[in-house]
Design an enzyme around this catalytic site. Sequence first.
Site, PDB file in Angstrom:
ATOM      1  N   ASP A   1       1.103  -1.211   0.046  1.00  0.00           N
ATOM      2  CA  ASP A   1      -0.155  -0.172  -0.198  1.00  0.00           C
ATOM      3  C   ASP A   1       0.933   1.285  -0.101  1.00  0.00           C
ATOM      4  O   ASP A   1       1.863   1.473  -0.978  1.00  0.00           O
ATOM      5  CB  ASP A   1      -1.090  -0.041   1.102  1.00  0.00           C
ATOM      6  CG  ASP A   1      -1.884   0.944   1.230  1.00  0.00           C
ATOM      7  OD1 ASP A   1      -2.809   0.893   0.325  1.00  0.00           O
ATOM      8  OD2 ASP A   1      -1.808   2.048   2.007  1.00  0.00           O
TER       9      ASP A   1
ATOM     10  N   TYR B   1      -2.324  11.338   2.558  1.00  0.00           N
ATOM     11  CA  TYR B   1      -3.223  11.557   1.638  1.00  0.00           C
ATOM     12  C   TYR B   1      -3.119  13.120   1.151  1.00  0.00           C
ATOM     13  O   TYR B   1      -3.339  13.542  -0.073  1.00  0.00           O
ATOM     14  CB  TYR B   1      -4.488  10.959   1.843  1.00  0.00           C
ATOM     15  CG  TYR B   1      -4.380   9.566   1.816  1.00  0.00           C
ATOM     16  CD1 TYR B   1      -4.728   8.815   0.352  1.00  0.00           C
ATOM     17  CD2 TYR B   1      -4.385   8.842   2.978  1.00  0.00           C
ATOM     18  CE1 TYR B   1      -4.923   7.349   0.790  1.00  0.00           C
ATOM     19  CE2 TYR B   1      -4.580   7.388   2.982  1.00  0.00           C
ATOM     20  CZ  TYR B   1      -4.801   6.835   1.667  1.00  0.00           C
ATOM     21  OH  TYR B   1      -4.576   5.196   1.818  1.00  0.00           O
TER      22      TYR B   1
ATOM     23  N   HIS C   1      -6.779  -6.695  -1.405  1.00  0.00           N
ATOM     24  CA  HIS C   1      -5.820  -5.688  -1.001  1.00  0.00           C
ATOM     25  C   HIS C   1      -5.025  -5.984   0.163  1.00  0.00           C
ATOM     26  O   HIS C   1      -3.607  -5.746   0.275  1.00  0.00           O
ATOM     27  CB  HIS C   1      -6.464  -4.470  -0.792  1.00  0.00           C
ATOM     28  CG  HIS C   1      -5.349  -3.037  -0.588  1.00  0.00           C
ATOM     29  ND1 HIS C   1      -5.015  -2.552  -1.559  1.00  0.00           N
ATOM     30  CD2 HIS C   1      -5.182  -2.454   0.691  1.00  0.00           C
ATOM     31  CE1 HIS C   1      -3.887  -1.604  -1.275  1.00  0.00           C
ATOM     32  NE2 HIS C   1      -3.988  -1.547   0.109  1.00  0.00           N
TER      33      HIS C   1
END
Length: 318
Positions: free
Chosen positions: A129, A236, A291
């Site tokens: 990730d 982010y 994921h």
Amino acid sequence: MNDATTDAVRGVDALDADVPDDEVPESVPAESRAVETNGVRLHVVEAGPTDGKLLLLLHGFPEFWYGWHETIAPLANEGYRVVVPDQRGYNLSEKPPAVSDYRIDELARDVVGIVDAYGRETAAVAGHDWGAAVGWWLALHNADRVSEFVAVNVPHPTVFEQELRNSWDQRLKSWYMLPFQLPKLPETVASAGNWRLAVRGLRDTSAPGTFSDEDIRRYRRAWDREGAFESMVNWYRAIVRDRPTPEQIRVEVPTLVIWGAEDRFLAKRMAGRSVDHCVDGRLLTLDTASHWVVHEEPHRVAEAIADHADPLPPGARE
């Protein structure tokens, strides 16, 4: 361990935050340390022979070092010096306050500093990730410090940028990045009801039974640390505000891409396209994994890492 390494790699009592007695599960043959790097103090978990090949395992969002906990023993048994940091902003590591503190260049410099702290010229790097995003950036900009790279379920940054620009399918999969840009709201919503939505996000997007109650207890504790979730979301915020472009596209570092094909956040086609940007690249697709492949298939992932980044010199393995 030389004097510089001794100064940089210090004991548990050097950490600013209290380290729980059970931070490292009894099943994991590892110890906690503090590492000074790039102006921040990071908590790391280390295992394996001190003279083994250095292998850094980088976690993603919303995890912390524990995301790799089931891979540590098998990789240490292979002979690696395994080092798994809480990346900046996470769990027991330092949490700088500004969004700009979480730019990808800073995150990559943290990892280079860890390599320096262990007195090494290079390290093998595996990332999942966001950890893979940092690893790609390292492989593109600090190739001389990375011996091998393993990217788990995050594509090459150029491939990801192209998909976000051209594919509505991937834009929809990445919708959560938009509310993450709002101040305070993501932290408030995620923490409500004892992290109800965050927990649901892990369990609803993984294979049934992937995250045990004990796993969730540990994640809640890490998210609860003062300033942690805001810092995590700042990764982010920083990438959207900064919108960095890599200096080159071609990856010279030998690269293995591991991809859980049932990933609900990232289109599988990006895995093969990422390998196409590597001079020496391979793809391992795990068809039934999501994921969260490192939690779901830890021993398969560890085996693939060891196969790609052989801890022994050429000719030493019979």
